[in-house]
Design a protein around this motif. Structure first.
Motif, PDB file in Angstrom:
ATOM      1  N   VAL A 187      -6.103  -2.011  -2.013  1.00 49.36           N
ATOM      2  CA  VAL A 187      -4.557  -1.685  -1.517  1.00 49.36           C
ATOM      3  C   VAL A 187      -4.407  -0.064  -2.607  1.00 49.36           C
ATOM      4  O   VAL A 187      -3.778   0.575  -1.895  1.00 49.36           O
ATOM      5  N   PRO A 204      -5.670  -2.948   3.589  1.00 49.01           N
ATOM      6  CA  PRO A 204      -4.569  -2.885   2.777  1.00 49.01           C
ATOM      7  C   PRO A 204      -3.253  -2.881   3.124  1.00 49.01           C
ATOM      8  O   PRO A 204      -2.247  -3.282   2.627  1.00 49.01           O
ATOM      9  N   TRP A 240       0.734  -1.065  -0.086  1.00 51.31           N
ATOM     10  CA  TRP A 240      -0.010   0.033   0.163  1.00 51.31           C
ATOM     11  C   TRP A 240       0.853   1.279   0.048  1.00 51.31           C
ATOM     12  O   TRP A 240       0.592   2.166  -0.664  1.00 51.31           O
ATOM     13  N   GLY A 295      -5.858   2.358   0.005  1.00 49.81           N
ATOM     14  CA  GLY A 295      -4.478   2.914   0.323  1.00 49.81           C
ATOM     15  C   GLY A 295      -4.356   4.599   0.009  1.00 49.81           C
ATOM     16  O   GLY A 295      -3.832   5.209   0.909  1.00 49.81           O
TER      17      GLY A 295
END
Ligand code: ARG
Ligand code: ZN
Length: 485
Positions: free
Chosen positions: A412, A399, A357, A416
């Motif tokens: 992610v 994430p 991430w 993220g």
């Protein structure tokens, strides 16, 4: 490349000081017999280097017991026969007393190996090449290994992360992939924790281009074959290496004293792809204003058209883009994303894949920043849209520990980026942009972890952020809307 740290966790319990003679080689050192005392009172136990670095997600990636400083990869590839042959020379330092060490090499046939100029024994087991030097390698000493090999390269197929590595195309090849790719065309310590500089010499039939990372250091043609020399002098994680061979429209230029080299496949008519990657330097200049100085010696982009590759990858100093990104017209958001990785991922690299991430969240956030800068919607509105509209899957997948199967998932990337925005709201713009610049400056050419990012953010903002990061990175439901702390 990260020597002091790796020596310390070399696992021998033996702290080695003194010159880590990277330029030199251990042949100048009195060869120490295996499992014998090389000096009174210092019995050395030469042991095999580990066949993996022990990454939490990919434990077999990379190898233990040494640290590579520089690779020289010289290969010849003939698309007509799909055969690759060459030698890879690596300059490394042992971080433990080694009787053997491993390199990652997928497929291909090893013809010979030398260590410090002396023939070395070698064996293969799957994608691991084990090298047994004539005498043990002493922790802290430099050594040079040269591997000659050939064969028909094959890509790696990972159920969770897709295809990576060397792909034969109609009239060329593309070597690309994350989290692994390099071992399909050269022997390598294939984990981002061992960054190194690279020289590539790629020989292809006249009329074809071979594009790789960094600066074009020469091209010359002999007997129907052209050798393209590329040099990436900044430390690079192995998955960021690439070679793309084929017919390309080339654009060469200069920006801020650095070479610019773009290549667009001639399978595409001139248009949106060319226009989009031509914006590379403008986007890089904007990102420099928020992230700090552009970290590398060259700029560029490569556009490919191959059904098997439907992503872009931030290959160092010269990202590779699938033509699909430009099908609907110009797209500078993807350029901003891949360029942001030059800071986040490439200069500041992961120490373990689980922290992905840090790469994708920050690169996605860079898209939001670029869009706002470019006159589009604000980063706040980009956040709001995802906060309101993301799927249950995004909120269920943390994430900060996405699992191998969700390494490149929407959580992610989007959650993220939302994590980055939540930090910004919590600490305020001034501290937020200070954090980003301090991160890229302090971890430049290095490896870093999520814990270090959180610690830096807390230090600079003088706020306690563990609850925020816990909810955004590790929670399995939608966190509360961010508020100033
Ligand atoms: N890191 C690439 C990006 O910039 C994506 C790579 C996708 N890789 C994969 N195996 N699916 O977004
Ligand atoms: Zn990315």
């Amino acid at each position: 490349m990260t020597l002091s740290r790796r020596v310390l966790r070399g696992g021998t319990g033996l702290l080695v000081t003194g010159a880590l003679g990277l330029g030199g080689c251990s042949s100048a050192v009195e060869p120490a017999p295996i499992s014998a005392a090389s000096s009174p009172g210092a019995a050395r136990q030469f042991a095999p280097g580990a066949p993996g670095v022990g990454d939490t997600y990919f434990p077999t990636y990379g190898n233990g017991g040494y640290d590579v400083d520089q690779y020289t990869v010289k290969v010849r590839y003939d698309p007509a026969t799909d055969r690759l042959s060459g030698t890879t020379t690596l300059r490394a330092a042992a971080t433990a007393d080694l009787s053997t060490f491993n390199l990652d090499l997928a497929g291909l046939t090893v013809r010979s190996v030398t260590v410090d100029g002396a023939p070395a024994k070698h064996s293969r087991k799957g994608d691991e090449l084990t090298v047994t030097p004539a005498s043990g390698l002493i922790a802290g000493n430099g050594f040079v290994a040269e591997i000659a090999y050939e064969g028909e390269p094959e890509p790696l197929r990972n159920e969770a992360t897709g295809v990576g590595g060397f792909l034969h195309t109609d009239d060329g090849a593309i070597a690309l992939g994350q989290p692994e790719s390099a071992s399909t065309w050269f022997p390598v310590n294939d984990h981002p924790s061992d960054k190194a500089s690279y020289d590539f010499e790629i020989t292809v039939p006249d009329g074809l281009t071979a594009v790789s990372n960094g600066v074009l250091a020469g091209r010359n043609s002999v007997g129907g074959w052209t050798t393209w020399k590329w040099a990436e002098r900044s430390p690079m994680a192995s998955y960021l290496s690439t070679v793309v061979i084929g017919k390309f429209r080339l654009t060469e230029g200069e920006h801020k004293g650095r070479p610019v080299f773009h290549a667009v496949t001639t399978e595409l008519p001139e248009g949106a792809a060319d226009r989009s990657i031509a914006e590379t330097v403008e986007v890089a200049d904007y990102l420099e204003s928020v992230f700090g100085p552009y970290p590398f010696e060259a700029y560029g982009g490569v556009v490919i058209s191959d059904d098997r590759i439907r992503y872009a990858l931030e290959t160092q100093s010269r990202p590779v883009y699938s033509a699909g990104f430009f099908r609907a017209g110009s797209n500078t958001e993807v350029v901003a994303h891949e360029l942001a990785h030059q800071w986040f991922g490439n200069s500041v690299s992961l120490a373990r894949w689980q922290d992905i991430w840090l790469n994708e969240g920050l690169a996605t956030y860079a898209e939001w920043l670029w869009t706002e800068h470019d006159g589009g919607r604000s980063a706040q509105r980009s956040f709001d849209a995802r906060y309101a509209g993301s799927s249950g899957q995004v909120w269920r997948t943390p994430p900060g520990r996405p699992g191998v199967e969700n390494l490149f998932s929407e959580s992610v990337y989007q959650r993220g980026a939302m994590t980055v925005h939540a930090l910004r709201v919590a600490v305020g713009d001034k501290a937020f942009f200070q954090i980003l610049k301090a991160w890229t400056a302090q971890k430049r050419n290095d490896n870093a972890t999520t814990a270090e990012f959180v610690a830096l953010a807390e230090r600079i903002s003088k706020k306690q952020l563990d609850k925020l990061f816990d909810a955004w990175l590790h929670g399995t439901e939608r966190p509360a809307r961010p508020e100033p702390l």
